[in-house]
Scaffold this active site. Structure first.
Site, PDB file in Angstrom:
ATOM      1  N   ASP A 223      -4.130  -4.492   2.365  1.00 25.63           N
ATOM      2  CA  ASP A 223      -4.369  -4.233   2.992  1.00 25.63           C
ATOM      3  C   ASP A 223      -5.392  -4.692   3.349  1.00 25.63           C
ATOM      4  OD1 ASP A 223      -5.797  -2.812   4.944  1.00 25.63           O
ATOM      5  OD2 ASP A 223      -6.486  -1.027   3.330  1.00 25.63           O
TER       6      ASP A 223
HETATM    7  C1  BGC Z   1      -6.720   0.247   6.883  1.00 28.99           C
HETATM    8  C2  BGC Z   1      -5.042   0.143   6.411  1.00 28.99           C
HETATM    9  C3  BGC Z   1      -4.849  -0.062   7.595  1.00 28.99           C
HETATM   10  C4  BGC Z   1      -5.152  -1.185   8.297  1.00 28.99           C
HETATM   11  C5  BGC Z   1      -4.312  -2.190   9.567  1.00 28.99           C
HETATM   12  C6  BGC Z   1      -7.193  -1.117   6.774  1.00 28.99           C
HETATM   13  O1  BGC Z   1      -8.426  -1.178   7.436  1.00 28.99           O
HETATM   14  O2  BGC Z   1      -7.135   0.430   5.828  1.00 28.99           O
HETATM   15  O3  BGC Z   1      -4.579   2.065   6.405  1.00 28.99           O
HETATM   16  O4  BGC Z   1      -2.961  -0.159   7.836  1.00 28.99           O
HETATM   17  O5  BGC Z   1      -6.496  -1.992   8.360  1.00 28.99           O
HETATM   18  O6  BGC Z   1      -5.247  -1.365  10.171  1.00 28.99           O
END
Ligand code: BGC
Length: 743
Positions: A223
């Site tokens: 993530d």
């Molecule tokens: C979120 C993800 C997301 C990623 C990119 C993170 O903060 O938890 O779900 O895909 O950011 O934006």
């Protein structure tokens, strides 16, 4: 021929080049990843900001998962996934970051709008459909957030303390189902820790379970910002760190390979996986031309929205409304719809339908805002105006719900209530117009108390995406029938939720103390009333169930469903399994299969479910795997987790008895088909004569045999224990023993 990559180049490839790009290297292109999951959030590179949340290119905003899941319709979800895949292709995106299949453990989780359900089977089946759709367009999915990411409070640091059985039965199966069925191109690890270990560094999770057990062949991506230390993450199986660039990470990897603490082969494996991902993206065929899909996708967004609503209550068949009636449309949400949740999933829609406009096209309408969103107005005056409008209308469509700031990625809610001004508004309007329909807008569950009984009809619309407004008009006027079913329970009180005392934890630790008893598994097991159960939802017709047939040891279950009403409609046929209370504590019923069917009035359909052993299994840590305990299993065909239409049972055999040892418990000796009868006979009269041998032994049933033998006087009675063991564990001797027994 491209030259061999240097160590530095290889290390750099395992870290992003920017917010949304992978690194290009000799012989390796860079590819783009972009957010989903309910639409494409392709941020323009020149507009990248420090959190990656700034302006993105307009894209179709489909209903977020909370709504879409209420359709219980994998075919629909697959089409949505495919449409998002097409838009990704249009924008040169190789991987869409979705779907999110985390379980809704608590209704308070700020990101519940982005997740499907409290049930792992439903979450998994819908996740499978989404990935199948997107990947059918040559676009990769990123299954997220792996794993046990069920709250936003302290999401970067909190340790989810979950026992293995609960992980295996509740929090991992949706991931497992999608991985084994669809091989998503990527899996995204979560931010949190699981039993103390950060997901990004969790070797058991990212390698032993994901790859060795489930056979995952794709790439594991972090993530965004989930990696603390790159080398342990790489060793655990995390192939790509995002976002980048991160010169520290690259330097760490290079140094570790140089000093021998990291095998270069581990780095090579990660590089090979990035390369494989890039190669997959390169073979995408025939790009879709920009803009060609906008109108079609808006229509699909509307279709999805009509199936995402759940008609909770409809006393006296108030809905559907006659179009000739004069309608009071009350509530700012009718004019200013909230179409999605906040955070990384927020897309810029290509257009937005408002319910107010769509309803006005079908019937004479008078509007009053009823309350204000954002700015502080005179609430009493707004209510008074709404009451006047309501009084002179034939019926009221009253739009209420959660203001945008109440729920978001990044934080959790603290209560389930609607704003108090809206609760006052409902009471005031219902008092002057008994034909009031409450239409709810919310991503996570809201409480229907204390106003539920004041109104005859309640339509839960969740967040419906960009075409929600016109979809609502179609449903309330019966152009299409509502058909959604709850993918999560609506409790009477927040305190009734099983996670309540352990949410969101304390000092960076959250104990999943309720174990497998999540959502309806808890409510149904302890008999706790809810406002509306999991699986509930009404439509404009009724269905009857007949002729339940359970065949092939429960592997095949069939039932006939008939539309006995006046209108066409869709029914979600739900099959629940209730396991016997064997060695494990089990929920009263668990969703084992479901199928959504559409039937014209008067028509019937035979619905056939094929169930595998897994539908009857639980994770038994003693076996280190899935196990079917012997006994009677209840099979229920239901309209919801609480409304059972038909039931039957199937008796299943348990596993073969395990090898007995001196450490086996007395109970295991008693249950064993060979030693049980011998032991019973041998001890007859010697133990607790007055209560009978079985009860007498029950007292010591939980003792390991070795312990029991140490009790003075008792050991003598078990002198021939060695012989017993040999008989139990050796087939030849067992044969002789049973022959002797027969004589
Ligand atoms: C979120 C993800 C997301 C990623 C990119 C993170 O903060 O938890 O779900 O895909 O950011 O934006």
């Amino acid at each position: 021929m491209t030259r061999e990559l240097t160590l530095e180049e290889k290390a750099a490839i395992t870290v992003g080049a920017g917010y949304w790009r992978t690194v290009a290297a000799p012989g390796l292109e860079s590819i783009v990843l972009a957010d989903g999951p309910h639409g494409l959030r392709r941020q323009q590179e020149e507009r990248e900001d420090h959190l990656g949340l700034g302006g993105s290119i307009p894209a179709t905003c489909f209903p977020p998962a909370a709504g879409l899941a209420s359709s219980w319709n994998p075919a629909l979800v697959q089409r949505v996934g495919a449409a998002i895949g097409d838009e990704a292709r249009e924008q040169g995106v190789a991987v869409v970051l979705g779907p999110g299949v985390n379980i809704k453990r608590s209704p308070l989780c700020g990101r519940n709008f982005e997740y499907f359900s409290e049930d792992p089977l439903l979450s998994g089946e819908l996740g499978v459909a989404w990935v199948r759709g997107a990947q059918s367009r040559g676009i990769g999915a990123s299954l997220k957030h792996f794993a046990a990411n069920n709250q936003e409070t302290d999401r970067m640091t909190v340790s989810a303390e979950v026992d293995e059985r609960t992980l295996r039965e509740i929090y991992l199966p949706a991931f497992e189902r999608v991985v084994t069925a669809e091989q998503p191109w990527t899996v995204m690890c979560s931010y949190n820790r699981i039993n103390g270990i950060p997901a990004a560094e969790h070797h058991w999770l990212l390698t032993e379970v994901l790859r060795d057990e489930w056979g995952f062949e794709g790439l594991v991506v972090s993530d965004w910002g989930a990696v603390d230390t790159r080398v342990p993450a790489l060793e655990a199986g995390l192939d790509l760190e995002m976002p980048g660039p991160q010169s520290d990470s690259v330097a760490e990897i290079v140094a570790a390979v140089r000093d021998g603490s990291l095998a270069e082969s581990v780095l090579d494996t990660a590089v090979a996986r990035v390369r494989a991902l890039v190669d997959r993206a390169a073979v995408r065929r025939d790009p879709v031309s920009a803009g060609s899909t906008t109108a079609q996708h808006h229509a699909l967004a509307r279709e999805a929205a009509t199936q995402s609503m759940v008609l909770l209550r409809n006393e006296g068949d108030l809905l559907p409304l006659e179009t000739a009636q004069s309608i009071a449309v009350i509530g700012e949400f009718a004019r200013t719809p909230r179409i999605q949740g906040a955070g990384s999933s927020q897309v810029i829609p290509t257009r937005v339908d408002t319910a107010l406009e769509a309803i006005a096209e079908l019937a004479p309408v008078e509007f009053a805002p009823g309350y204000a969103l954002g700015r502080h107005d005179d609430a009493d005056a707004l209510i008074a105006e709404a009451v006047e409008v309501a009084e002179r209308a034939d019926a009221v469509l009253l739009f209420v719900g959660l203001p945008a700031g109440d729920e978001s990625e990044g934080y959790d809610r603290t209560h389930l209530d609607l704003p108090s001004a809206q609760v006052l508004l409902i009471a005031a309007v219902a008092a002057v117009n008994p034909r009031t329909v409450v239409i709810l807008t919310n991503g996570g569950v809201v409480s229907l108390e204390p106003w539920h009984d004041l109104v005859p009809a309640v339509l839960e619309t969740w967040l419906l995406g960009q075409a929600g407004g016109s979809a609502i008009a179609e449903v309330v006027f019966g152009v299409v029938a509502p058909c959604g079913r709850l993918a999560e329970s609506i409790p009477l009180r927040l305190e009734d939720n099983p996670s309540h005392l352990n949410f969101p934890g304390e000092r960076d630790v959250v104990r999943y103390g309720e174990g497998v008893f999540v959502g309806y598994r808890h409510y149904e097991t302890v008999g706790r009333a809810v406002r509306y159960p999991f699986g509930h939802g009404l439509t404009y017709t009724r269905f009857d169930y007949t002729d339940l047939e359970i065949a092939r040891d429960g592997a095949r279950v069939a039932v006939t469903v008939t539309n006995v009403g006046e209108r066409a409609g869709a029914e979600v046929v739900q099959l629940y399994v209730g396991a016997p209370r064997g060695p494990l504590a089990v929920p009263r019923r668990e969703l084992g299969a479901f199928e959504r069917i559409e039937l014209e009035p008067g028509r019937a359909q035979r619905v056939v479910f094929e169930l595998d052993r897994r539908a009857y299994s639980h994770w038994d840590v003693e076996f280190g795997g899935w196990n079917v305990a012997g006994g009677d299993y209840l099979i229920e065909i239901a309209r919801s987790a609480h409304d059972i239409a038909l039931a039957g049972t199937v008796t299943l055999r348990g596993p073969r008895p395990r090898r007995l040892t001196l450490d086996s418990r007395v109970s295991e000796y008693l249950e064993h088909p060979v030693t049980g009868p011998i032991l019973a006979r041998a001890t007859r009269g010697s133990v607790h004569e007055d209560t009978g041998h079985a009860d007498g032994l029950r007292m010591v049933a939980s003792m390991p045999m070795r312990r029991l033998m140490r009790f003075p006087g008792v050991g003598d009675g078990f002198r021939r224990i060695g012989l017993l063991l040999a008989v139990a564990n050796n087939r030849v001797i067992r044969g002789i023993a049973s022959a002797l027994r027969r004589r």
